[in-house]
Design a protein around this motif. Sequence first.
Motif, PDB file in Angstrom:
ATOM      1  N   SER A  93       0.682  -1.124   0.092  1.00 60.29           N
ATOM      2  CA  SER A  93       0.060   0.026   0.091  1.00 60.29           C
ATOM      3  C   SER A  93       0.862   1.262  -0.023  1.00 60.29           C
ATOM      4  CB  SER A  93      -1.074  -0.084   1.160  1.00 60.29           C
ATOM      5  OG  SER A  93      -1.884  -1.044   1.017  1.00 60.29           O
ATOM      6  N   LEU A  94       1.977   1.306   0.830  1.00 61.35           N
ATOM      7  CA  LEU A  94       2.751   2.533   0.848  1.00 61.35           C
ATOM      8  C   LEU A  94       3.657   2.682  -0.525  1.00 61.35           C
ATOM      9  CD1 LEU A  94       4.250   2.311   4.559  1.00 61.35           C
ATOM     10  CD2 LEU A  94       3.061   4.015   3.463  1.00 61.35           C
ATOM     11  N   GLY A  95       3.945   1.360  -0.943  1.00 62.27           N
ATOM     12  CA  GLY A  95       5.012   1.619  -2.095  1.00 62.27           C
ATOM     13  C   GLY A  95       3.859   1.874  -3.365  1.00 62.27           C
ATOM     14  N   TRP A  96       2.675   1.687  -3.428  1.00 58.90           N
ATOM     15  CA  TRP A  96       1.904   2.053  -4.402  1.00 58.90           C
ATOM     16  C   TRP A  96       1.360   3.571  -4.344  1.00 58.90           C
ATOM     17  CZ3 TRP A  96      -2.669   3.833  -6.595  1.00 58.90           C
ATOM     18  CH2 TRP A  96      -3.030   3.240  -7.507  1.00 58.90           C
ATOM     19  N   HIS A  97       0.918   3.836  -3.139  1.00 60.99           N
ATOM     20  CA  HIS A  97       0.450   5.086  -2.788  1.00 60.99           C
ATOM     21  C   HIS A  97       1.570   6.167  -2.994  1.00 60.99           C
ATOM     22  CE1 HIS A  97      -2.123   8.302  -1.257  1.00 60.99           C
ATOM     23  NE2 HIS A  97      -1.107   8.601  -0.261  1.00 60.99           N
ATOM     24  N   ILE A  98       2.852   5.894  -2.614  1.00 62.21           N
ATOM     25  CA  ILE A  98       3.941   7.143  -2.695  1.00 62.21           C
ATOM     26  C   ILE A  98       3.843   7.471  -4.011  1.00 62.21           C
ATOM     27  CG2 ILE A  98       6.003   5.381  -2.942  1.00 62.21           C
ATOM     28  CD1 ILE A  98       7.086   7.060  -1.046  1.00 62.21           C
ATOM     29  N   ILE A  99       3.607   6.621  -5.054  1.00 63.90           N
ATOM     30  CA  ILE A  99       4.206   7.265  -6.564  1.00 63.90           C
ATOM     31  C   ILE A  99       2.809   8.288  -6.614  1.00 63.90           C
ATOM     32  CG2 ILE A  99       4.037   6.712  -8.792  1.00 63.90           C
ATOM     33  CD1 ILE A  99       4.842   3.742  -8.164  1.00 63.90           C
ATOM     34  N   LEU A 100       1.653   8.095  -6.517  1.00 61.20           N
ATOM     35  CA  LEU A 100       0.764   9.116  -6.456  1.00 61.20           C
ATOM     36  C   LEU A 100       0.890  10.011  -5.576  1.00 61.20           C
ATOM     37  CD1 LEU A 100      -1.732   8.410  -8.545  1.00 61.20           C
ATOM     38  CD2 LEU A 100      -0.560   6.391  -7.708  1.00 61.20           C
ATOM     39  N   ALA A 101       1.712   9.929  -4.550  1.00 60.68           N
ATOM     40  CA  ALA A 101       1.659  10.935  -3.624  1.00 60.68           C
ATOM     41  C   ALA A 101       2.686  12.113  -4.163  1.00 60.68           C
ATOM     42  CB  ALA A 101       2.295  10.454  -2.137  1.00 60.68           C
ATOM     43  N   CYS A 102       3.894  11.504  -4.907  1.00 62.01           N
ATOM     44  CA  CYS A 102       4.832  12.220  -5.322  1.00 62.01           C
ATOM     45  C   CYS A 102       4.410  13.089  -6.384  1.00 62.01           C
ATOM     46  CB  CYS A 102       6.072  11.223  -5.776  1.00 62.01           C
ATOM     47  SG  CYS A 102       7.052  10.811  -4.360  1.00 62.01           S
ATOM     48  N   LEU A 103       3.504  12.529  -7.125  1.00 61.12           N
ATOM     49  CA  LEU A 103       2.895  13.410  -8.276  1.00 61.12           C
ATOM     50  C   LEU A 103       2.027  14.346  -7.804  1.00 61.12           C
ATOM     51  CD1 LEU A 103       2.362  10.546 -10.869  1.00 61.12           C
ATOM     52  CD2 LEU A 103       4.254  12.165 -10.729  1.00 61.12           C
ATOM     53  N   GLY A 104       1.361  14.074  -6.871  1.00 59.69           N
ATOM     54  CA  GLY A 104       0.251  14.933  -6.206  1.00 59.69           C
ATOM     55  C   GLY A 104       0.886  16.117  -5.251  1.00 59.69           C
ATOM     56  N   VAL A 105       2.222  16.180  -5.064  1.00 54.00           N
ATOM     57  CA  VAL A 105       3.232  17.006  -4.375  1.00 54.00           C
ATOM     58  C   VAL A 105       3.678  17.838  -5.675  1.00 54.00           C
ATOM     59  CG1 VAL A 105       5.256  17.702  -3.132  1.00 54.00           C
ATOM     60  CG2 VAL A 105       3.593  15.748  -2.250  1.00 54.00           C
ATOM     61  N   GLY A 106       4.218  17.200  -6.481  1.00 56.94           N
ATOM     62  CA  GLY A 106       4.777  17.879  -7.387  1.00 56.94           C
ATOM     63  C   GLY A 106       4.298  18.741  -8.765  1.00 56.94           C
ATOM     64  N   ILE A 164      -7.345   3.727   1.843  1.00 57.69           N
ATOM     65  CA  ILE A 164      -6.982   2.423   2.065  1.00 57.69           C
ATOM     66  C   ILE A 164      -5.857   2.451   3.416  1.00 57.69           C
ATOM     67  CG2 ILE A 164      -5.608   0.202   1.331  1.00 57.69           C
ATOM     68  CD1 ILE A 164      -7.174   0.684  -1.293  1.00 57.69           C
ATOM     69  N   LEU A 165      -4.884   3.295   3.249  1.00 60.99           N
ATOM     70  CA  LEU A 165      -3.799   3.475   4.019  1.00 60.99           C
ATOM     71  C   LEU A 165      -4.311   3.817   5.489  1.00 60.99           C
ATOM     72  CD1 LEU A 165      -0.814   4.921   1.970  1.00 60.99           C
ATOM     73  CD2 LEU A 165      -0.739   2.817   3.493  1.00 60.99           C
ATOM     74  N   SER A 166      -5.249   4.683   5.441  1.00 59.27           N
ATOM     75  CA  SER A 166      -5.685   5.065   6.644  1.00 59.27           C
ATOM     76  C   SER A 166      -6.459   4.087   7.525  1.00 59.27           C
ATOM     77  CB  SER A 166      -6.593   6.392   6.509  1.00 59.27           C
ATOM     78  OG  SER A 166      -7.809   6.287   5.873  1.00 59.27           O
ATOM     79  N   PHE A 167      -7.005   3.222   6.677  1.00 55.54           N
ATOM     80  CA  PHE A 167      -7.951   2.273   7.521  1.00 55.54           C
ATOM     81  C   PHE A 167      -6.943   1.085   7.664  1.00 55.54           C
ATOM     82  CE2 PHE A 167     -11.805   3.624   5.217  1.00 55.54           C
ATOM     83  CZ  PHE A 167     -12.701   3.477   6.149  1.00 55.54           C
ATOM     84  N   ILE A 225      -6.828  -9.427  -0.914  1.00 54.67           N
ATOM     85  CA  ILE A 225      -7.979  -8.398  -1.279  1.00 54.67           C
ATOM     86  C   ILE A 225      -7.484  -7.136  -2.008  1.00 54.67           C
ATOM     87  CG2 ILE A 225     -10.048  -7.107  -0.728  1.00 54.67           C
ATOM     88  CD1 ILE A 225     -10.892  -9.402   1.025  1.00 54.67           C
ATOM     89  N   VAL A 226      -6.570  -6.589  -1.022  1.00 51.97           N
ATOM     90  CA  VAL A 226      -5.877  -5.341  -1.332  1.00 51.97           C
ATOM     91  C   VAL A 226      -4.889  -5.761  -2.566  1.00 51.97           C
ATOM     92  CG1 VAL A 226      -3.943  -3.685  -0.535  1.00 51.97           C
ATOM     93  CG2 VAL A 226      -5.826  -4.536   0.919  1.00 51.97           C
ATOM     94  N   VAL A 227      -4.268  -6.687  -2.857  1.00 52.01           N
ATOM     95  CA  VAL A 227      -3.636  -6.877  -4.177  1.00 52.01           C
ATOM     96  C   VAL A 227      -4.450  -6.894  -5.300  1.00 52.01           C
ATOM     97  CG1 VAL A 227      -2.582  -8.910  -5.344  1.00 52.01           C
ATOM     98  CG2 VAL A 227      -1.735  -8.376  -2.911  1.00 52.01           C
ATOM     99  N   LEU A 228      -5.638  -7.515  -5.405  1.00 53.96           N
ATOM    100  CA  LEU A 228      -6.685  -7.260  -6.242  1.00 53.96           C
ATOM    101  C   LEU A 228      -7.173  -5.909  -6.354  1.00 53.96           C
ATOM    102  CD1 LEU A 228      -8.548  -8.625  -8.550  1.00 53.96           C
ATOM    103  CD2 LEU A 228     -10.092  -9.051  -6.316  1.00 53.96           C
ATOM    104  N   VAL A 229      -7.252  -5.285  -5.479  1.00 57.60           N
ATOM    105  CA  VAL A 229      -7.679  -3.871  -5.728  1.00 57.60           C
ATOM    106  C   VAL A 229      -6.651  -3.076  -6.128  1.00 57.60           C
ATOM    107  CG1 VAL A 229      -8.116  -1.612  -4.299  1.00 57.60           C
ATOM    108  CG2 VAL A 229      -9.246  -3.779  -3.550  1.00 57.60           C
ATOM    109  N   TYR A 230      -5.408  -3.274  -5.863  1.00 55.52           N
ATOM    110  CA  TYR A 230      -4.332  -2.467  -6.373  1.00 55.52           C
ATOM    111  C   TYR A 230      -4.103  -2.930  -8.043  1.00 55.52           C
ATOM    112  CZ  TYR A 230      -3.254   0.029  -2.437  1.00 55.52           C
ATOM    113  OH  TYR A 230      -3.279   0.938  -1.479  1.00 55.52           O
TER     114      TYR A 230
END
Length: 450
Positions: free
Chosen positions: A26-39, A83-86, A416-421
């Motif tokens: 979850s962290l590894g997937w989200h961090i890519i989106l987070a970086c783009l969301g910052v920059g 997902i991460l917050s949960f 389940i999380v693997v399938l979601v991602y």
Amino acid sequence: MSTLALAAGPASPADMLAARMQMGLSLGWHIILACLGVGMPGLLLFVEWRAVRTGDADRMLLARRWAKAIGVLFAVGAVSGTILSFEMGLLWPGLMDVYGQVIGVPFAMEGVAFFIEAIFLGIYLYAWDRLSPRTHLLSGVPIAIAGVSSAFFVVAANAWMNQPRGFDLENGRVTRVDPWAAMFNPATPPQTIHMIVAAFMVTGFATAGVYAVALLRGRRDRYHRLGFLIPFTLGAVLSPIQIVVGDYAAKFLAEYQPTKLAAAEGLFVTRSHAPLSLGGIVYDDALHYAVEIPSGLSMLVGFSPATVVQGLDRVPSRDRPPVNPVHLGFDTMVGIGFFLLLLSAWLALNWWRRRDLPRSPWFLRLAAVAGVAAVVAVEAGWIVTEVGRQPWIAYGRMRTVEAVNPAPGLWAGFLIVVLVYVVLTVATVYVLRHMTRTTPVPAVAPQERA
């Protein structure tokens, strides 16, 4: 140990592994989106500002396309962030049960920043041609500020896990909580600066990489050249700055988390004249096959070959992190950082000489790779940060095994999380690829069509 773990018993090794794998995914997937969301918002605003100021149609086309991409990435990032917050509560109730009141403030402030970003992103996207150019440009400023603020608050919470502060612990209960001391702990400056700079670098090199591929395919028009040069310049300017910030972060580790630094360098014996080790693999409590720079680590830490650097021999084996992933992750991050620096210097030198891109197709090939490499560097850096802290979830205060949910069946949640991602990845790639093939972007934003 938390009262929850005591009541239900410790989690099985299989469930512990499932929890760690799920959080890592979850962290590894989200961090890519987070970086783009910052920059991306800052990059977008710069391009739109120049387009409005000069009346440049190519820059305005870039701005409109990037705005659409940001809308998609924000929506997907909101899903992965939820997902991460949960997961923080579901997978690590021991941590939140004991220390939730200590680290709740940065999470709450991140939520406020998220909602501000969402509100102004809606205004920015839906009111593009209903506001004056100046007002529309100003409506994007809160998006950029909120994106950086979100990153700061989340990383500050993670920094607390590396340097727990802002509370007293009496008979296993947290007392005298100081949330501001918790948020602004010693790890916050190096971690937040390092991460935010990395986010802008990922944005710059990843965006430029898309246009580098287009240039390699023969699309040499001004639109694609600008689409490459503007974000690549952002990454290039930040590359030397990140090297300096990385040195600052390494010195922080030497003082506050010497075990993590020892694992990152594969240093098992406390010594002066400690070498800087490149590559190699650990087995039999020693680093093998590494290329060593004599006294390099001592010089890095204390500017003197005589500086004594703490090795892994100073802590019991049960308190040591797994060395191989930390060491290889550290080397990968640093190696990619210098690769990006050299590639940036190549462009800078050629631009100084001829005011043009390097003529060699190898430059564009490497530039296309640079976007992926920057993402890999960020992932490797988080491996160093998170795995290097083990076996502690709160450094020196609570072990990871004490924080994990003791309920059985965590593997089901992981699958389940693997399938979601998988679904999110396929959908995101499909939508973004479809957007890049729509030419030209209409003057009226798609969401405003009747």
